[in-house]
Scaffold this active site. Structure first.
Site, PDB file in Angstrom:
ATOM      1  N   HIS A 193       0.951  -0.881   0.485  1.00  0.00           N
ATOM      2  CA  HIS A 193       0.034  -0.132  -0.262  1.00  0.00           C
ATOM      3  C   HIS A 193       1.113   1.452  -0.441  1.00  0.00           C
ATOM      4  O   HIS A 193       1.716   1.359   0.132  1.00  0.00           O
ATOM      5  CB  HIS A 193      -1.315   0.365   1.521  1.00  0.00           C
ATOM      6  CG  HIS A 193      -0.468  -0.142   2.348  1.00  0.00           C
ATOM      7  ND1 HIS A 193       0.054  -1.054   2.937  1.00  0.00           N
ATOM      8  CD2 HIS A 193       0.346   1.026   3.483  1.00  0.00           C
ATOM      9  CE1 HIS A 193       0.889  -1.367   4.158  1.00  0.00           C
ATOM     10  NE2 HIS A 193       0.767  -0.705   4.343  1.00  0.00           N
ATOM     11  N   HIS A 216       0.740   5.279   1.441  1.00  0.00           N
ATOM     12  CA  HIS A 216       0.371   6.173   1.855  1.00  0.00           C
ATOM     13  C   HIS A 216       0.675   7.342   1.142  1.00  0.00           C
ATOM     14  O   HIS A 216       1.374   7.502   0.731  1.00  0.00           O
ATOM     15  CB  HIS A 216       1.521   5.962   3.493  1.00  0.00           C
ATOM     16  CG  HIS A 216       1.264   4.679   4.427  1.00  0.00           C
ATOM     17  ND1 HIS A 216       0.558   4.655   5.252  1.00  0.00           N
ATOM     18  CD2 HIS A 216       1.734   3.992   4.532  1.00  0.00           C
ATOM     19  CE1 HIS A 216       0.628   3.460   6.201  1.00  0.00           C
ATOM     20  NE2 HIS A 216       0.992   3.234   5.352  1.00  0.00           N
TER      21      HIS A 216
HETATM   22  P1  AMP Z   1       1.706   0.400   7.199  1.00  0.00           P
HETATM   23  O1  AMP Z   1       2.018   0.440   9.080  1.00  0.00           O
HETATM   24  O2  AMP Z   1       2.237   0.997   6.718  1.00  0.00           O
HETATM   25  O3  AMP Z   1       1.546  -1.739   6.842  1.00  0.00           O
HETATM   26  O4  AMP Z   1       0.413   0.499   7.763  1.00  0.00           O
HETATM   27  C1  AMP Z   1      -0.998  -0.190   7.573  1.00  0.00           C
HETATM   28  C2  AMP Z   1      -1.519   1.242   7.440  1.00  0.00           C
HETATM   29  O5  AMP Z   1      -3.249   0.288   7.387  1.00  0.00           O
HETATM   30  C3  AMP Z   1      -1.745   2.005   8.901  1.00  0.00           C
HETATM   31  O6  AMP Z   1      -1.322   2.894   8.823  1.00  0.00           O
HETATM   32  C4  AMP Z   1      -2.943   1.580   9.724  1.00  0.00           C
HETATM   33  O7  AMP Z   1      -3.978   2.285  10.313  1.00  0.00           O
HETATM   34  C5  AMP Z   1      -4.059   1.591   8.624  1.00  0.00           C
HETATM   35  N1  AMP Z   1      -5.139   0.233   8.480  1.00  0.00           N
HETATM   36  C6  AMP Z   1      -5.241  -0.496   9.333  1.00  0.00           C
HETATM   37  N2  AMP Z   1      -6.168  -1.098   9.190  1.00  0.00           N
HETATM   38  C7  AMP Z   1      -7.117  -0.182   8.905  1.00  0.00           C
HETATM   39  C8  AMP Z   1      -8.426  -0.129   8.613  1.00  0.00           C
HETATM   40  N3  AMP Z   1      -9.880  -0.999   8.894  1.00  0.00           N
HETATM   41  N4  AMP Z   1      -8.982   0.516   7.261  1.00  0.00           N
HETATM   42  C9  AMP Z   1      -8.313   2.139   7.270  1.00  0.00           C
HETATM   43  N5  AMP Z   1      -7.249   1.157   7.742  1.00  0.00           N
HETATM   44  C10 AMP Z   1      -6.470   0.547   8.376  1.00  0.00           C
END
Ligand code: AMP
Ligand code: ZN
Length: 111
Positions: A99, A101
């Protein structure tokens, strides 16, 4: 992958605040924002990191980047924004589904 939270969002099994979707990617609001605007651009295909990139996946990511560039002004990001792609646990990756950001909506510190 049935245990992946982003796969569940893509499948519509858990809710998300989607701002864009097409056949290949979805963009939705991060549930725990670290900037005034914090979105996630997610390819629909499940894979964890760029180490698993294929030509087809690279094409999807290129289209994701151009989509972000095209949508940014309408998402409140006209003043500029930052893209971050955490790769692996040591970088803070918590969701094992690649993903991008998208951070902005306010001045961002660097360093
Ligand atoms: P990473 O730490 O780069 O893997 O980013 C994962 C991101 O996903 C974090 O910023 C979380 O806040 C976000 N996240 C986790 N679960 C959800 C969800 N159900 N809906 C939206 N964002 C999420
Ligand atoms: Zn997934």
């Amino acid at each position: 992958m049935e245990t992946c939270v982003f796969c569940k969002i893509i499948a519509g099994e858990i809710p998300s605040a989607k701002v864009y979707e097409d056949e290949e990617i979805v963009v939705f609001k991060d549930i725990a924002p670290i900037a005034k605007i914090h979105l996630l651009a997610v390819p629909k295909e499940h894979y964890k990191t760029l180490a698993e990139l294929t030509d087809a996946r690279a094409g999807v990511l290129a289209r994701a980047l151009s989509t972000i560039g095209r949508l940014a002004p309408s998402l409140g990001l006209e003043g500029g924004y930052r893209l971050v792609v955490n790769q692996g646990e040591a970088a803070g990756q918590t969701v094992p589904h690649l993903h991008i950001h998208i951070l902005g909506g306010e001045p961002l510190a660097w360093g």
